[in-house]
Motif scaffolding. Structure first.
Motif, mmCIF file in Angstrom:
data_model
loop_
_atom_site.group_PDB
_atom_site.id
_atom_site.type_symbol
_atom_site.label_atom_id
_atom_site.label_comp_id
_atom_site.label_asym_id
_atom_site.label_seq_id
_atom_site.Cartn_x
_atom_site.Cartn_y
_atom_site.Cartn_z
ATOM 1 N N HIS A 226 0.817 -1.221 0.000
ATOM 2 C CA HIS A 226 0.000 0.000 0.000
ATOM 3 C C HIS A 226 0.850 1.270 0.000
ATOM 4 O O HIS A 226 0.316 2.372 0.106
ATOM 5 C CB HIS A 226 -0.915 0.015 1.224
ATOM 6 N N LEU A 227 2.153 1.121 -0.140
ATOM 7 C CA LEU A 227 3.067 2.260 -0.026
ATOM 8 C C LEU A 227 2.783 3.302 -1.114
ATOM 9 O O LEU A 227 2.723 2.979 -2.299
ATOM 10 C CB LEU A 227 4.513 1.767 -0.138
ATOM 11 N N GLU A 228 2.610 4.561 -0.680
ATOM 12 C CA GLU A 228 2.338 5.660 -1.591
ATOM 13 C C GLU A 228 3.541 6.580 -1.760
ATOM 14 O O GLU A 228 3.706 7.200 -2.810
ATOM 15 C CB GLU A 228 1.138 6.470 -1.102
ATOM 16 N N SER A 229 4.355 6.713 -0.716
ATOM 17 C CA SER A 229 5.539 7.563 -0.813
ATOM 18 C C SER A 229 6.722 6.860 -0.159
ATOM 19 O O SER A 229 6.591 6.236 0.885
ATOM 20 C CB SER A 229 5.292 8.930 -0.155
ATOM 21 N N LEU A 230 7.890 6.991 -0.798
ATOM 22 C CA LEU A 230 9.118 6.378 -0.303
ATOM 23 C C LEU A 230 10.257 7.364 -0.491
ATOM 24 O O LEU A 230 10.559 7.784 -1.611
ATOM 25 C CB LEU A 230 9.414 5.077 -1.056
ATOM 26 N N ASP A 231 10.874 7.766 0.616
ATOM 27 C CA ASP A 231 11.975 8.730 0.596
ATOM 28 C C ASP A 231 13.238 8.019 1.077
ATOM 29 O O ASP A 231 13.350 7.668 2.252
ATOM 30 C CB ASP A 231 11.636 9.912 1.507
ATOM 31 N N LEU A 232 14.172 7.786 0.161
ATOM 32 C CA LEU A 232 15.440 7.123 0.483
ATOM 33 C C LEU A 232 16.610 8.102 0.351
ATOM 34 O O LEU A 232 17.710 7.739 -0.067
ATOM 35 C CB LEU A 232 15.652 5.920 -0.450
ATOM 36 N N ARG A 233 16.366 9.318 0.737
ATOM 37 C CA ARG A 233 17.376 10.365 0.614
ATOM 38 C C ARG A 233 18.692 9.962 1.299
ATOM 39 O O ARG A 233 18.694 9.582 2.463
ATOM 40 C CB ARG A 233 16.832 11.643 1.246
ATOM 41 N N ARG A 234 19.781 10.027 0.576
ATOM 42 C CA ARG A 234 21.128 9.742 1.078
ATOM 43 C C ARG A 234 21.280 8.303 1.594
ATOM 44 O O ARG A 234 22.148 8.024 2.417
ATOM 45 C CB ARG A 234 21.503 10.735 2.179
ATOM 46 N N CYS A 235 20.449 7.397 1.131
ATOM 47 C CA CYS A 235 20.611 5.982 1.479
ATOM 48 C C CYS A 235 21.616 5.372 0.500
ATOM 49 O O CYS A 235 21.245 4.813 -0.542
ATOM 50 C CB CYS A 235 19.276 5.240 1.410
ATOM 51 N N SER A 236 22.893 5.519 0.803
ATOM 52 C CA SER A 236 23.926 5.023 -0.099
ATOM 53 C C SER A 236 23.855 3.506 -0.183
ATOM 54 O O SER A 236 23.409 2.834 0.737
ATOM 55 C CB SER A 236 25.307 5.468 0.392
ATOM 56 N N GLY A 237 24.312 2.992 -1.310
ATOM 57 C CA GLY A 237 24.244 1.557 -1.565
ATOM 58 C C GLY A 237 23.089 1.189 -2.462
ATOM 59 O O GLY A 237 23.065 0.112 -3.045
ATOM 60 N N VAL A 238 22.102 2.101 -2.587
ATOM 61 C CA VAL A 238 20.949 1.848 -3.452
ATOM 62 C C VAL A 238 21.277 2.295 -4.873
ATOM 63 O O VAL A 238 21.634 3.449 -5.109
ATOM 64 C CB VAL A 238 19.702 2.598 -2.945
ATOM 65 N N ASP A 239 21.192 1.387 -5.808
ATOM 66 C CA ASP A 239 21.436 1.684 -7.224
ATOM 67 C C ASP A 239 20.495 0.804 -8.037
ATOM 68 O O ASP A 239 20.862 -0.293 -8.475
ATOM 69 C CB ASP A 239 22.904 1.413 -7.585
#
Length: 311
Positions: A226-239
């Motif tokens: 049900h996720l509507e918004s996802l903020d991964l600001r500065r979550c290094s390692g995500v590519d």
């Protein structure tokens, strides 16, 4: 000759309907409301004793002029007591949990829906133990807090099955010296996996500066349909690869990735404001929040003096 003012006349705010008076007073911070009501008139005192005035409480240690932790603790408990179990939203900033205020509030606030904690350096009571007392919680925002383990993430999700919004902005996270290390890589990704496994009803998720790999993002997408918004600001390692990126944009309306270039802190603590605190000294608030036999609403009453010991 001008007519002399009639000082015997009631001040104009006395004539206001209580609903309007309540609307005005609710715009003040909790610390201000506790102090100003006893300095003005009985009408304001009566309005401020209504538990409905305390369903939303915003407490900020930076607004305490004496910077006495125990003094502020007394003020916080007095505000919770005034809610008489009707508290639905609580925000506490920069209060070290030396005397167990959060545990005190949780035991008296079973209806709590939203909890924001910011600027804590230590917790006397484990946060996961506190969460077990808040099964109705729908929003939890942890900003600049002591680090939590993946197991604690899972415990929060299990204790709060109605959780719809979760923020984790720790700011003390240490990036791996060797990000290619598989053991460390798996440990960091376990935070995201714990979210996916224990928080299925999430609509909004913000993770600040949390190292993870793509499989962590995939676990969140899989476990939070049900996720509507996802903020991964500065979550290094995500590519994200193309397939995972397409899944994200198809499922999530508002997506912020580390590669988006937006590195501003979404949870910067605002200036608390001191302009009105000079008039309402915290010493007045402490006197008011201490036990008083003339006060029949239970405000205060939890400690008879300043020398009570931490829980």
């Amino acid at each position: 000759m001008s007519k002399a003012p009639d000082y015997s006349a009631a001040p104009p705010w006395i004539e206001l309907p209580e609903e309007l008076t309540a609307n005005i007073l609710q715009r003040l911070h909790a610390e201000q409301r506790l102090g100003i009501e006893q300095l003005v008139c009985s009408t304001w005192r009566r309005v401020c004793k209504n538990p409905a005035m305390w369903r939303v409480i915003d407490l900020d240690y930076r607004r305490c002029d004496s910077h006495d932790v125990l003094e502020f603790e007394l003020i916080c408990r007095g505000a919770v007591n005034r809610s008489q179990g009707q508290l639905i939203e609580l925000k506490v900033i920069n209060l070290d949990e030396e005397f167990g205020f959060l545990n005190y509030a949780a035991e008296r606030s079973s209806q709590l829906r939203c909890l924001t904690l910011a600027g804590y350096e230590q917790m006397e009571t484990a946060l996961t133990d506190i969460m077990k007392k808040l099964p109705q919680l729908e929003e939890l925002h942890l900003i600049r807090m002591p680090p939590l383990t993946p197991k604690q993430f899972a415990s929060i999700g299990i204790s709060c099955p109605m959780l719809k919004s979760f923020t984790y902005n720790e700011h003390c996270y240490e990036h791996p010296l060797f990000p290619e290390d598989e053991a460390f890589d798996n440990f960091c990704t376990k935070h995201a996996i714990a979210i996916g496994q224990s928080m299925p009803n999430l609509r909004h998720l913000r993770l600040w500066d949390l190292y993870m790999r793509n499989k962590g993002v995939e676990a969140i997408i899989d476990g939070c349909p049900h996720l509507e918004s996802l903020d991964l600001r500065r979550c290094s390692g995500v590519d994200l690869d193309e397939a995972l990126f397409n899944r994200c944009i198809e499922q999530i309306k508002d997506l912020i990735l580390p590669t988006d270039g937006n590195t501003s802190d979404p949870d910067l603590l605002e200036d608390p404001g001191y302009e009105s605190w000079d008039v309402i000294k915290s010493s007045n608030l402490v006197d008011f929040c201490m036990p008083d036999s003339s006060d029949d609403d239970g405000c205060g009453g939890f400690a008879g003096s300043y020398d009570f010991k931490p829980f």
